[in-house]
Motif scaffolding. Structure first.
Motif, PDB file in Angstrom:
ATOM      1  N   PHE A 234     -96.112 -43.780  49.216  1.00 22.42           N
ATOM      2  CA  PHE A 234     -96.009 -43.893  47.426  1.00 22.42           C
ATOM      3  C   PHE A 234     -95.504 -42.637  46.214  1.00 22.42           C
ATOM      4  O   PHE A 234     -96.614 -41.905  46.206  1.00 22.42           O
ATOM      5  CB  PHE A 234     -97.279 -44.499  47.216  1.00 22.42           C
ATOM      6  CG  PHE A 234     -97.665 -45.857  47.395  1.00 22.42           C
ATOM      7  CD1 PHE A 234     -97.067 -46.593  47.206  1.00 22.42           C
ATOM      8  CD2 PHE A 234     -98.603 -46.553  47.910  1.00 22.42           C
ATOM      9  CE1 PHE A 234     -96.788 -48.206  47.838  1.00 22.42           C
ATOM     10  CE2 PHE A 234     -98.644 -47.773  48.463  1.00 22.42           C
ATOM     11  CZ  PHE A 234     -97.797 -48.400  48.453  1.00 22.42           C
ATOM     12  N   GLU A 236     -95.798 -41.205  42.567  1.00 24.29           N
ATOM     13  CA  GLU A 236     -97.388 -41.055  41.916  1.00 24.29           C
ATOM     14  C   GLU A 236     -97.380 -42.175  40.712  1.00 24.29           C
ATOM     15  O   GLU A 236     -98.194 -42.747  41.201  1.00 24.29           O
ATOM     16  CB  GLU A 236     -98.168 -39.643  41.257  1.00 24.29           C
ATOM     17  CG  GLU A 236     -98.037 -38.354  41.765  1.00 24.29           C
ATOM     18  CD  GLU A 236     -99.237 -38.518  42.861  1.00 24.29           C
ATOM     19  OE1 GLU A 236    -100.335 -39.294  41.681  1.00 24.29           O
ATOM     20  OE2 GLU A 236     -99.916 -38.621  43.628  1.00 24.29           O
ATOM     21  N   LEU A 239     -98.286 -44.566  42.223  1.00 26.90           N
ATOM     22  CA  LEU A 239     -99.893 -45.311  42.752  1.00 26.90           C
ATOM     23  C   LEU A 239    -100.173 -45.656  41.397  1.00 26.90           C
ATOM     24  O   LEU A 239    -101.683 -46.355  41.627  1.00 26.90           O
ATOM     25  CB  LEU A 239    -100.123 -43.980  43.648  1.00 26.90           C
ATOM     26  CG  LEU A 239    -100.471 -43.343  45.110  1.00 26.90           C
ATOM     27  CD1 LEU A 239    -100.343 -42.297  44.888  1.00 26.90           C
ATOM     28  CD2 LEU A 239    -101.359 -44.222  45.771  1.00 26.90           C
ATOM     29  N   ARG A 240    -100.490 -45.002  40.142  1.00 26.20           N
ATOM     30  CA  ARG A 240    -100.960 -45.011  38.881  1.00 26.20           C
ATOM     31  C   ARG A 240    -101.316 -46.392  38.895  1.00 26.20           C
ATOM     32  O   ARG A 240    -102.195 -47.220  38.108  1.00 26.20           O
ATOM     33  CB  ARG A 240    -100.472 -44.664  38.251  1.00 26.20           C
ATOM     34  CG  ARG A 240    -101.035 -42.643  37.526  1.00 26.20           C
ATOM     35  CD  ARG A 240    -100.539 -42.437  36.596  1.00 26.20           C
ATOM     36  NE  ARG A 240     -99.180 -41.795  36.141  1.00 26.20           N
ATOM     37  CZ  ARG A 240     -98.748 -41.529  36.548  1.00 26.20           C
ATOM     38  NH1 ARG A 240     -99.225 -40.305  37.380  1.00 26.20           N
ATOM     39  NH2 ARG A 240     -97.264 -41.151  36.581  1.00 26.20           N
ATOM     40  N   THR A 242    -100.421 -49.417  40.610  1.00 29.51           N
ATOM     41  CA  THR A 242    -101.108 -50.264  41.402  1.00 29.51           C
ATOM     42  C   THR A 242    -102.896 -50.153  41.103  1.00 29.51           C
ATOM     43  O   THR A 242    -103.469 -50.727  41.033  1.00 29.51           O
ATOM     44  CB  THR A 242    -100.508 -49.849  43.235  1.00 29.51           C
ATOM     45  OG1 THR A 242     -99.715 -49.554  43.020  1.00 29.51           O
ATOM     46  CG2 THR A 242    -101.326 -50.459  43.459  1.00 29.51           C
ATOM     47  N   LEU A 278    -105.847 -44.260  51.567  1.00 29.29           N
ATOM     48  CA  LEU A 278    -105.522 -44.814  50.854  1.00 29.29           C
ATOM     49  C   LEU A 278    -106.218 -44.950  48.985  1.00 29.29           C
ATOM     50  O   LEU A 278    -106.687 -44.974  47.835  1.00 29.29           O
ATOM     51  CB  LEU A 278    -104.725 -46.242  50.920  1.00 29.29           C
ATOM     52  CG  LEU A 278    -104.082 -47.554  49.916  1.00 29.29           C
ATOM     53  CD1 LEU A 278    -102.995 -46.675  49.125  1.00 29.29           C
ATOM     54  CD2 LEU A 278    -104.125 -48.684  50.293  1.00 29.29           C
ATOM     55  N   GLN A 281    -106.293 -42.159  47.717  1.00 31.60           N
ATOM     56  CA  GLN A 281    -104.757 -41.856  46.574  1.00 31.60           C
ATOM     57  C   GLN A 281    -105.448 -42.705  45.734  1.00 31.60           C
ATOM     58  O   GLN A 281    -105.721 -42.335  44.371  1.00 31.60           O
ATOM     59  CB  GLN A 281    -104.074 -42.074  47.591  1.00 31.60           C
ATOM     60  CG  GLN A 281    -103.687 -41.627  48.392  1.00 31.60           C
ATOM     61  CD  GLN A 281    -101.972 -42.186  49.265  1.00 31.60           C
ATOM     62  OE1 GLN A 281    -102.551 -43.222  49.279  1.00 31.60           O
ATOM     63  NE2 GLN A 281    -101.310 -41.295  48.927  1.00 31.60           N
ATOM     64  N   LEU A 282    -106.306 -43.877  45.155  1.00 27.59           N
ATOM     65  CA  LEU A 282    -105.892 -45.050  44.421  1.00 27.59           C
ATOM     66  C   LEU A 282    -107.239 -44.576  43.437  1.00 27.59           C
ATOM     67  O   LEU A 282    -107.021 -45.039  42.223  1.00 27.59           O
ATOM     68  CB  LEU A 282    -106.003 -46.232  44.859  1.00 27.59           C
ATOM     69  CG  LEU A 282    -104.795 -47.423  45.254  1.00 27.59           C
ATOM     70  CD1 LEU A 282    -105.722 -48.636  46.421  1.00 27.59           C
ATOM     71  CD2 LEU A 282    -104.159 -47.241  44.719  1.00 27.59           C
ATOM     72  N   ALA A 285    -105.680 -42.186  41.382  1.00 22.25           N
ATOM     73  CA  ALA A 285    -105.215 -42.518  40.517  1.00 22.25           C
ATOM     74  C   ALA A 285    -105.629 -43.370  39.305  1.00 22.25           C
ATOM     75  O   ALA A 285    -105.216 -44.190  38.356  1.00 22.25           O
ATOM     76  CB  ALA A 285    -103.653 -43.257  41.632  1.00 22.25           C
TER      77      ALA A 285
END
Ligand SMILES: Nc1ncnc2c1ncn2[C@@H]1O[C@H](COP(=O)(O)OP(=O)(O)OP(=O)(O)O)[C@@H](O)[C@H]1O
Ligand SMILES: O=P(O)(O)OC[C@H]1O[C@](O)(CO)[C@@H](O)[C@@H]1O
Length: 390
Positions: A234, A236, A239-240, A242, A278, A281-282, A285
């Motif tokens: 993904f 950035e 990701l933001r 999402t 994940l 990562q989220l 974000a």
């Protein structure tokens, strides 16, 4: 304890022009045992003497750890007693058609990547008098079989039956795929209900190291809010967006394939599962786990390994076995029977079989049920070409 029985080997039997060896390898999948039964029945009917390697490719090499290395597979109990009385290890397959798991496996054997071990395997095939060879498993097993063929001279009639949860060979539906999706989607749907009940966000990791098909179909069927395929990386901004959409959602189920960001994870977060990676990562974000709104990463699970196969998989196992031995009778070799639908069946030569990690394009719009326009654009721009989808 004394060793009461010295087992007979295939070589100890009178020579046969129809001595078939079955080699099962790769990950366990529902229908593995059904294929063993179908191959045994269909081959026996045609007069083959059927044997199975007891721990996959390993049994053919000096690294074998299990004795006996080969077992004679038969259908009737009477025949079993007769063989046992002669010291031939024999297994009666008639009743095993619905079994989960396999009798003929051990842990995966990485030593088979070494040409010396494959040469030893080719020599074992010769000295044990095997006239026919059939491999059973997924893409890796197919590669192993092809590599083994490279060491056999002269080659013997060889076939391959595709059994795998990944369903990662083009032009066939692997046995195990349908049952795997059935079991996987049941688990995913259960978590969906839990997410709804407690207003949680679940990130559920599902099988698929390189192939996205299992995660895709489980996710679509369970009505997951988002599906993350193994080959995604993904940007950035996606990701933001999402993370923001998930933060606003009342509840959500995200399905993430086991192979997601495999290399990056190994580098940056060794040991982290795909779902945990994940989640982090989220989180970075903007998706926050809190006591009111939990964000939970479910690690890779193997629960669907033990399920019994759907009956459609068993009928496919029988038709694949029948097609394969008919093709042998016609003098064909290095072939894989395929079943795509009831009347879309046949055999494909090995040289036309390729690994398939792409997913079907028609399913791509179903990856996100949340409103994430950036995600949808990113999918359209990156994954709808011939190279990345079917
Ligand atoms: N390129 C190769 N050369 C030689 N042997 C191989 C090769 N690839 C795989 N093998 C052998 O095949 C075995 C099965 O491979 P792998 O575990 O990738 O299986 P699979 O059939 O694709 O199933 P799954 O995807 O569920 O793991 C390996 O343990 C190894 O012994
Ligand atoms: O559960 P195991 O034996 O570690 O196998 C993992 C493998 O199984 C699969 O999840 C499905 O066969 C593959 O994608 C993966 O490589």
């Amino acid at each position: 304890m004394t060793n009461l029985v010295e087992f007979g080997t295939p070589a100890a039997m009178p020579p046969s022009e129809r001595r078939l060896l079955l080699v099962f390898d790769g990950g366990n999948a529902p229908g593995y045992a059904s294929v063993a039964v179908a191959l045994t029945e269909e081959a026996s009917r045609r007069g083959y003497e059927v044997w199975a390697a007891t721990e996959g490719f390993r049994s053919l090499t000096p690294d074998a750890t299990n004795e006996p290395r080969f077992e004679r597979l038969i259908v009737s109990r009477r025949e079993r007693y007769a063989l046992l009385a002669k010291g031939i290890p024999a297994r009666s397959m008639g009743r095993r058609v619905l079994d989960a798991g396999s009798d003929f496996r051990s842990e995966r054997y990485l030593g088979f990547h070494d040409a010396q071990n494959r040469r030893a395997a080719a020599e074992t095939l010769r000295t044990q008098g095997f006239s026919h060879l059939v491999g059973v498993g997924g893409n890796g097993t197919f590669e192993g079989l092809r590599a083994l063929l490279g060491e056999i001279s002269p080659r013997v009639p060889t076939g391959f039956v595709n059994v795998s949860i990944d369903n990662d060979l083009a032009g066939d539906r692997a046995i195990g795929f349908l049952s795997g999706v059935e079991a996987g989607a049941t688990i995913a749907r259960g978590l969906y209900e839990d997410a709804y009940t407690h207003k949680r966000i679940y990130l559920l990791e599902m099988m698929g190291n390189r192939s996205g098909r299992h995660a895709l179909h489980c996710g679509v069927a369970a009505r997951a809010h988002l599906i993350v395929l193994p080959f995604f990386q993904f940007p950035e901004a996606v990701l933001r967006e999402t993370a923001a959409a998930l933060s606003q959602a009342d509840y959500a189920l995200v399905v993430v394939a086991e192979g997601y960001e495999r290399e990056r994870r190994a580098r940056e977060m060794p040991g982290a599962s795909a779902s945990e990676f994940l989640r982090r990562q989220l989180e970075a974000a903007g998706l926050v786990d809190s006591a009111q709104k939990r964000v939970i990463a479910e690690p890779f699970s193997r629960y669907l390994r033990g399920v019994r196969p759907a009956f459609l998989e068993i009928s496919a196992a029988y038709v694949k076995a029948s097609l394969l031995f008919d093709a042998f009778e016609e003098g064909r070799t290095e072939i894989m029977p395929f079943v795509l639908a009831s009347n879309d069946v046949g055999v494909r030569p090995f040289h036309l079989i390729a690994r398939e990690d792409r997913v079907e394009r028609a399913f791509l719009p179903l990856l996100a049920r949340l409103q994430i326009p950036g995600f949808s654009t990113w999918i359209r721009d990156n994954f709808t070409s011939e190279k990345t989808s079917l």
